[in-house]
Scaffold this active site. Structure first.
Site, PDB file in Angstrom:
ATOM      1  N   HIS A  91       0.856  -1.194   0.000  1.00 54.31           N
ATOM      2  CA  HIS A  91       0.000   0.000   0.000  1.00 54.31           C
ATOM      3  C   HIS A  91       0.881   1.230   0.000  1.00 54.31           C
ATOM      4  O   HIS A  91       1.930   1.229   0.640  1.00 54.31           O
ATOM      5  CB  HIS A  91      -0.919   0.002   1.236  1.00 54.31           C
ATOM      6  CG  HIS A  91      -2.058   0.954   1.092  1.00 54.31           C
ATOM      7  ND1 HIS A  91      -1.953   2.283   1.403  1.00 54.31           N
ATOM      8  CD2 HIS A  91      -3.302   0.762   0.611  1.00 54.31           C
ATOM      9  CE1 HIS A  91      -3.109   2.873   1.142  1.00 54.31           C
ATOM     10  NE2 HIS A  91      -3.939   1.979   0.659  1.00 54.31           N
ATOM     11  N   ASP A 138      -7.836  -5.368  -0.165  1.00 58.76           N
ATOM     12  CA  ASP A 138      -8.369  -5.976  -1.391  1.00 58.76           C
ATOM     13  C   ASP A 138      -8.093  -7.465  -1.455  1.00 58.76           C
ATOM     14  O   ASP A 138      -8.815  -8.216  -2.111  1.00 58.76           O
ATOM     15  CB  ASP A 138      -7.778  -5.280  -2.618  1.00 58.76           C
ATOM     16  CG  ASP A 138      -8.314  -3.878  -2.733  1.00 58.76           C
ATOM     17  OD1 ASP A 138      -9.454  -3.669  -2.314  1.00 58.76           O
ATOM     18  OD2 ASP A 138      -7.600  -2.993  -3.223  1.00 58.76           O
TER      19      ASP A 138
HETATM   20  N1  CMC Z   1       4.515  -7.304  -5.020  1.00 57.67           N
HETATM   21  C1  CMC Z   1       5.888  -7.335  -5.097  1.00 57.67           C
HETATM   22  N2  CMC Z   1       6.676  -6.267  -4.865  1.00 57.67           N
HETATM   23  C2  CMC Z   1       6.053  -5.103  -4.555  1.00 57.67           C
HETATM   24  C3  CMC Z   1       4.664  -4.989  -4.450  1.00 57.67           C
HETATM   25  C4  CMC Z   1       3.890  -6.151  -4.705  1.00 57.67           C
HETATM   26  N3  CMC Z   1       2.542  -6.104  -4.614  1.00 57.67           N
HETATM   27  N4  CMC Z   1       4.332  -3.711  -4.130  1.00 57.67           N
HETATM   28  C5  CMC Z   1       5.490  -3.037  -4.021  1.00 57.67           C
HETATM   29  N5  CMC Z   1       6.545  -3.876  -4.278  1.00 57.67           N
HETATM   30  C6  CMC Z   1       7.961  -3.551  -4.178  1.00 57.67           C
HETATM   31  C7  CMC Z   1       8.420  -2.698  -5.357  1.00 57.67           C
HETATM   32  O1  CMC Z   1       8.852  -3.478  -6.447  1.00 57.67           O
HETATM   33  C8  CMC Z   1       9.515  -1.883  -4.722  1.00 57.67           C
HETATM   34  O2  CMC Z   1      10.656  -2.720  -4.630  1.00 57.67           O
HETATM   35  P1  CMC Z   1      12.152  -2.089  -4.791  1.00 57.67           P
HETATM   36  O3  CMC Z   1      12.298  -1.151  -3.622  1.00 57.67           O
HETATM   37  O4  CMC Z   1      13.067  -3.272  -4.726  1.00 57.67           O
HETATM   38  O5  CMC Z   1      12.164  -1.389  -6.125  1.00 57.67           O
HETATM   39  C9  CMC Z   1       9.021  -1.632  -3.296  1.00 57.67           C
HETATM   40  O6  CMC Z   1       8.135  -2.747  -3.021  1.00 57.67           O
HETATM   41  C10 CMC Z   1       8.256  -0.330  -3.118  1.00 57.67           C
HETATM   42  O7  CMC Z   1       7.217  -0.266  -4.094  1.00 57.67           O
HETATM   43  P2  CMC Z   1       6.609   1.082  -4.690  1.00 57.67           P
HETATM   44  O8  CMC Z   1       6.121   0.813  -6.074  1.00 57.67           O
HETATM   45  O9  CMC Z   1       7.559   2.202  -4.482  1.00 57.67           O
HETATM   46  O10 CMC Z   1       5.382   1.309  -3.736  1.00 57.67           O
HETATM   47  P3  CMC Z   1       4.154   2.271  -4.008  1.00 57.67           P
HETATM   48  O11 CMC Z   1       3.836   2.887  -2.704  1.00 57.67           O
HETATM   49  O12 CMC Z   1       4.400   3.192  -5.152  1.00 57.67           O
HETATM   50  O13 CMC Z   1       3.024   1.242  -4.474  1.00 57.67           O
HETATM   51  C11 CMC Z   1       1.057  -0.050  -4.580  1.00 57.67           C
HETATM   52  C12 CMC Z   1       1.896   0.937  -3.748  1.00 57.67           C
HETATM   53  C13 CMC Z   1      -0.232  -0.366  -3.817  1.00 57.67           C
HETATM   54  C14 CMC Z   1       0.656   0.576  -5.919  1.00 57.67           C
HETATM   55  C15 CMC Z   1       1.911  -1.359  -4.802  1.00 57.67           C
HETATM   56  O14 CMC Z   1       2.241  -1.950  -3.580  1.00 57.67           O
HETATM   57  C16 CMC Z   1       1.186  -2.361  -5.704  1.00 57.67           C
HETATM   58  O15 CMC Z   1       1.243  -2.234  -6.924  1.00 57.67           O
HETATM   59  N6  CMC Z   1       0.477  -3.369  -5.083  1.00 57.67           N
HETATM   60  C17 CMC Z   1      -0.292  -4.310  -5.853  1.00 57.67           C
HETATM   61  C18 CMC Z   1      -1.621  -3.704  -6.227  1.00 57.67           C
HETATM   62  C19 CMC Z   1      -2.569  -3.578  -5.049  1.00 57.67           C
HETATM   63  O16 CMC Z   1      -2.774  -4.521  -4.307  1.00 57.67           O
HETATM   64  N7  CMC Z   1      -3.202  -2.388  -4.920  1.00 57.67           N
HETATM   65  C20 CMC Z   1      -4.214  -2.124  -3.914  1.00 57.67           C
HETATM   66  C21 CMC Z   1      -3.831  -1.080  -2.951  1.00 57.67           C
HETATM   67  S1  CMC Z   1      -4.977  -0.992  -1.575  1.00 57.67           S
HETATM   68  C22 CMC Z   1      -6.479  -0.456  -2.190  1.00 57.67           C
HETATM   69  C23 CMC Z   1      -6.482   0.844  -2.921  1.00 57.67           C
HETATM   70  O17 CMC Z   1      -5.683   1.757  -2.652  1.00 57.67           O
HETATM   71  O18 CMC Z   1      -7.336   0.986  -3.772  1.00 57.67           O
END
Ligand code: CMC
Length: 429
Positions: free
Chosen positions: A306, A364
């Protein structure tokens, strides 16, 4: 940074910027005068350090796993209250008295039907259309049906539009579902509460009686409470941005639904379930964990991580508990998909990669499991999220419209394209 001021030094320029404190949570540096005084913009893709507005509605502390609606912890609301009470709280700022609650229930119940002509709108869509596509279209079309509540400068019309949207969204969502499976629409029933009525509109058929299971309607109600608002997330910011131009409320909510559809946001519950189905069996989990960890693979475990919650998602905790209640009630214990889900949850919670990055199962992940157990197809998951989030969008939209300092949202950019150059005629190129 001093207590109430921050000093920015750039080259030979120094600028003092006001620091504003909230009631709780991080203070903000007011960079409003920055461009006027220095000719520079700030740069913050994804808004990771940017507060886009002032708000009194919802507070999230991602490090501590706290979510408050109007100051009330989400756990207290989810376990003691109901969704309609949460709607009242988000809209008006206070919990209703018993009399206010009865009156609000009545108002919402009396607005659940939609204009009969709107029901014909659905048949213009292909039966296999994604229900979120149908939601974007039909909610946007509400602007064409409810002309008497489009004037956003009239507080009475604003409130009528708000009640209409909260009340009609379950009806429209259920119709989108019924249309997709070729069953007749089921009209709302005023003797039922909001969530029971929604379940009935989705699962009843005219040929037989439908008795709502109170444990399941309570689970849906809890899903609605947990999803009702989440401060300035992508879809809410979309609604605010659309509304800042003076667009009508139905059009703004349609914009929010479009944004919510994406798999990084509301679409994650559908994506999580699709991923569990793709994994299929527990023995294939390591392959997917390896893909999620690989730097060369863009694959992410859907339903994990998240942007704001970096300790745990308090909604996910409540949802995990509700998941077990629902599965027990329905006697589903040995579903292979569920087995995959539980094993994935266990591995992710103990694996160094996920621990280091603070990636936990999010709301989710669990809501998808519950909705599947209730009989909803995965394509409907984000639709239910939209039904619940409508009140949050509306409350945030209203707050923005009622803020005297509100102006059109108009971000700027760091331009990295071609500098000015002269046009060459086609023959000379
Ligand atoms: N699986 C594997 N690795 C992940 C994931 C994941 N679901 N999410 C983040 N990472 C890793 C990412 O690759 C990065 O690694 P590194 O530091 O080695 O490059 C690190 O964790 C930080 O990720 P980020 O992209 O900087 O994190 P963010 O805050 O921009 O992304 C997110 C948040 C929710 C978009 C992301 O975690 C994601 O895509 N999750 C899967 C989709 C999901 O479940 N979304 C629902 C969110 S909750 C409901 C809502 O908000 O609607």
């Amino acid at each position: 940074m001093t207590h109430n001021k921050a000093t920015l030094t750039y080259g030979d320029k120094t600028l003092e910027l006001a620091v504003r404190e909230g009631s709780i949570g991080p203070a903000v540096v007011d960079i409003g005068p920055l461009f006027r005084d220095t000719g520079m913009f700030t740069y913050d893709p994804g808004f990771v350090s940017t507060a886009s507005c002032e708000s009194k509605i919802t507070y999230v502390d991602g490090d501590e796993g706290v979510l408050l609606y109007r100051g009330y912890p989400i756990e207290q609301l989810a376990f003691n209250g109901d969704f309609i009470e949460t709607c009242y709280l988000l809209l008006y700022g206070e919990l209703p008295t018993a009399a206010e609650k009865t009156e609000f229930d009545h108002q919402i119940t009396r607005h659940t039907m939609i204009h009969e002509q709107m029901s014909r709108f659905f048949s213009g869509f292909r039966r296999d259309a994604h229900p979120m596509a149908v939601m974007v279209g039909t909610v946007g079309a509400m602007s064409a049906f409810y002309h008497d509540s489009l004037d956003l400068f009239d507080p009475k019309q604003r409130m009528v539009a708000s009640l209409r949207m909260i009340a009609k969204m379950p009806t429209i969502a259920a119709m989108a579902y019924k249309y997709s499976i070729g069953q007749p629409f089921i009209y709302p029933l005023n003797s039922l509460d909001y969530s029971s009525n929604f379940l009935r509109m989705c699962f009843a058929v005219p040929a037989e009686d439908y008795v709502v299971n109170p444990i399941l309607s309570r689970a849906i109600d809890r899903i609605f409470i947990l999803h009702a608002d989440h401060e300035q997330n992508a879809s809410t910011s979309t609604v605010r941005l659309a509304g800042s131009s003076g667009a009508n409320p139905f059009a703004c909510i349609a914009a929010g639904i479009a944004c919510l559809w994406g798999p990084a946001h509301g679409g994650a519950n559908e994506a999580a379930l699709n991923m569990l189905a793709e994994i299929g069996t527990v023995d294939r989990i390591p392959e997917y964990i390896a893909r999620a960890k690989s730097k060369d693979n863009p694959f992410r475990l859907m339903g994990f991580g998240h942007r704001v919650y970096k300790s745990y998602d308090p909604r996910a905790k409540i949802m995990a508990e509700t998941t077990h209640e629902v599965l027990n009630e329905l006697g589903i214990g040995d579903d292979p998909l569920l087995e995959v889900a539980m094993e994935l949850e266990r591995i992710a919670l103990t694996d160094e990669y996920f621990i280091e990055r603070k990636l936990y199962p999010n709301i989710d992940f669990y809501s998808g499991i519950i909705l599947k157990a209730l009989g909803f197809p995965t394509s409907m998951f984000t639709v239910l999220f939209a039904v619940a989030r409508t009140v949050g969008w509306i409350a945030q939209w209203k707050e923005m419209i009622e803020d005297p300092s509100q102006k059109i949202g108009r971000p700027r950019q760091l331009y990295t394209g071609a500098p000015q150059r002269d046009y060459t005629r086609l023959d000379d190129r």
